[in-house]
Design a protein around this motif. Sequence first.
Motif, PDB file in Angstrom:
ATOM      1  N   UNK A 169       0.855  -1.176   0.000  1.00  0.00           N
ATOM      2  CA  UNK A 169       0.000   0.000   0.000  1.00  0.00           C
ATOM      3  C   UNK A 169       0.891   1.226   0.000  1.00  0.00           C
ATOM      4  N   UNK A 170       0.715   2.093  -0.939  1.00  0.00           N
ATOM      5  CA  UNK A 170       1.483   3.324  -0.960  1.00  0.00           C
ATOM      6  C   UNK A 170       2.583   3.312  -1.997  1.00  0.00           C
ATOM      7  N   UNK A 171       3.332   4.405  -2.031  1.00  0.00           N
ATOM      8  CA  UNK A 171       4.332   4.580  -3.069  1.00  0.00           C
ATOM      9  C   UNK A 171       5.534   3.662  -2.890  1.00  0.00           C
ATOM     10  N   UNK A 172       5.909   3.344  -1.662  1.00  0.00           N
ATOM     11  CA  UNK A 172       7.066   2.493  -1.447  1.00  0.00           C
ATOM     12  C   UNK A 172       6.915   1.780  -0.120  1.00  0.00           C
ATOM     13  N   UNK A 173       7.624   0.662   0.029  1.00  0.00           N
ATOM     14  CA  UNK A 173       7.520  -0.107   1.244  1.00  0.00           C
ATOM     15  C   UNK A 173       8.085   0.640   2.441  1.00  0.00           C
ATOM     16  N   UNK A 174       7.415   0.522   3.562  1.00  0.00           N
ATOM     17  CA  UNK A 174       7.895   1.092   4.812  1.00  0.00           C
ATOM     18  C   UNK A 174       8.672   0.032   5.595  1.00  0.00           C
ATOM     19  N   UNK A 175       9.437   0.501   6.562  1.00  0.00           N
ATOM     20  CA  UNK A 175      10.120  -0.371   7.507  1.00  0.00           C
ATOM     21  C   UNK A 175       9.467  -0.196   8.858  1.00  0.00           C
ATOM     22  N   UNK A 176       9.089  -1.306   9.492  1.00  0.00           N
ATOM     23  CA  UNK A 176       8.544  -1.258  10.841  1.00  0.00           C
ATOM     24  C   UNK A 176       9.633  -1.725  11.795  1.00  0.00           C
ATOM     25  N   UNK A 212      16.659   1.931  16.121  1.00  0.00           N
ATOM     26  CA  UNK A 212      15.462   1.115  16.174  1.00  0.00           C
ATOM     27  C   UNK A 212      15.926  -0.334  16.050  1.00  0.00           C
ATOM     28  N   UNK A 213      15.065  -1.270  16.381  1.00  0.00           N
ATOM     29  CA  UNK A 213      15.426  -2.675  16.307  1.00  0.00           C
ATOM     30  C   UNK A 213      14.307  -3.527  15.753  1.00  0.00           C
ATOM     31  N   UNK A 214      14.605  -4.813  15.533  1.00  0.00           N
ATOM     32  CA  UNK A 214      13.635  -5.787  15.027  1.00  0.00           C
ATOM     33  C   UNK A 214      12.983  -5.306  13.732  1.00  0.00           C
ATOM     34  N   UNK A 215      13.762  -4.809  12.800  1.00  0.00           N
ATOM     35  CA  UNK A 215      13.209  -4.245  11.579  1.00  0.00           C
ATOM     36  C   UNK A 215      12.574  -5.280  10.670  1.00  0.00           C
ATOM     37  N   UNK A 216      11.488  -4.891  10.023  1.00  0.00           N
ATOM     38  CA  UNK A 216      10.820  -5.727   9.024  1.00  0.00           C
ATOM     39  C   UNK A 216      10.346  -4.815   7.895  1.00  0.00           C
ATOM     40  N   UNK A 217      10.651  -5.188   6.668  1.00  0.00           N
ATOM     41  CA  UNK A 217      10.351  -4.358   5.508  1.00  0.00           C
ATOM     42  C   UNK A 217       8.996  -4.744   4.931  1.00  0.00           C
TER      43      UNK A 217
END
Length: 573
Positions: free
Chosen positions: A39-46, A330-335
């Motif tokens: 969803x959206x223009x590009x993937x976010x990182x959580x 930040x930690x535990x990143x997921x793309x």
Amino acid sequence: MGDTHTLELMTPLRAGIAYGVAVAVLAVLPMASAAATVSGESGKVVCVFGPDHDTEISVLDPDGTNEVQLTDDSTADTDPAWSPDGRTIAFTSTRDGDNAVYLMDAGGSNQRRLTAGADPAWFPDGTQIAYEGSAELRDSDHQMYGQTFFQDLFVVDVATGVSQRLTNAAGESGWDVEWVRSITYADPALSPDGQQLAYIRHVGGPTPTASSFGFSVHVVALGDPDQTVAGPFPGLRDPDWSPDGRSIVVLTGSPLFGPTSNRLLLIDPTSGSSDELPVVVEEEFESPLHASWAPDGEQLLVTTGTPFRPPRLFRMRADGLFRWLVKSECGEGAWQPMNPYPMGLVDQASGLWHLRDEAGRVNSFYFGDPGDYPFMGDWDCDGVDAPGLFRQSDGYVYLRNSNTQGVADRSFFFGNPGDMPIAGDFNNDGCDTVSVYRPSESRVFIVNELGEAGAGLGAAEADYYFGNPGDIAFAGDFDGDGTDTIGLHRPGTGLVYYRNSHSPGTADSQFLFGDAGDRFVAFDWNGDGTDTPAVFRPGNTTHYFRFSNTQGAADAQYIWGESNWYPVTGDFR
């Protein structure tokens, strides 16, 4: 490959899980690949930030900017995991006192509890989530095992919230209960095709040394006995599949020697062979704490830490160079999952093109005048599709050989005002040409060469009648023979029909796909050699993909674009 062990499979929650008692078999039946993408223009990182006992979840852009906090509940929120369509985040929260799996929308709204448990992992079709949790023990189990700790894997139906246990640690037989102090299943991870489940299995003993070296990676394959794929290694945790399914990244490290002993391993899920990733960090005591793949399969999100400061999140090249790119505290990143299907959108009002590749990268540039009819093809036979335009007011064709802003590399006259362009390889020579469909006559004109220098192209090499007035023409290789032929889409009804040869006659096949008003394209979306349909729905700016030329629901979908944009497609990598 190591030892096998008994794994009791409970009654299935859905048809996707087989059941019975077997030697470590957890059969995951075939299912569709990830049903949507971004969803959206590009993937976010959580990612997760904050002190250990008050962690929150944020999203940010892949370059480390535009960070937005999503949770704020003064408890531990961890383990964020994107749904396959990139629209929902599952995470672990202690806001109810104990670990529970929660869901929230990609922007942080609609936070709701799903089930007790931790470390959620989505199934590729987005309908179920695997997670870890402590199973209730029977009285006989307590009497037999005393203080032994058990942890199992579960699966929950996202729509209903109903859970089912997949493993049965307490029911495993043959263990010396005087030695065993824990049997746990943890860190589930589904392969990209949904056919395999990786997890960490730990058998603990009475001493820290025995416990710390009891971790092993297991992969549950379709219909095959489960075996130890890799290990035992000290402190194995957090397996994550590469997007192509060919490797698993996993963290290993012994609690006896602290976090500086941590290493990243790449494990082959078939052979069990492993290679260490040479993580080079900026400080002497910095070591990896977590790793996950980026959707393009070329980068890893790696969390590192030191004893003296909070963890940091990096993007790391995974092509052997391992250069550090971007960092954020930040930690535990997921793309966020991205679009695996090449799609373009053109703003005909301005001539602005947006081409989105399989990794979600968007290339934008201007080409053409307002009102030009856009399409794509391989005009110079280099294997890369580039823009084409047909000016319906005068029948001129403008072609460009690169996906960049600039003037046409080739232009010529072909057809009549009001004709509709059709681009494809109509004679299987590896090069695309431009032909036209004349809606006023329901007539196809095929030409196997390109004009140049503004001259007319001459008479068509083949022409025939096909279709009804008002139908929209497109080209594709519908039978996998290497030659593009003509198809028609009726926008008022969603009817799709096509011929497999350049000759007059009735349709060789027809089916319904999409709704009235959808905008139609065709491409080989899944790499099987056959072009199949996709539609862009202006009302919800959603792309819907079908992987066969048959009637049925979309096999994949994702949201991207503006309602007034027109879809184009091709191999523009």
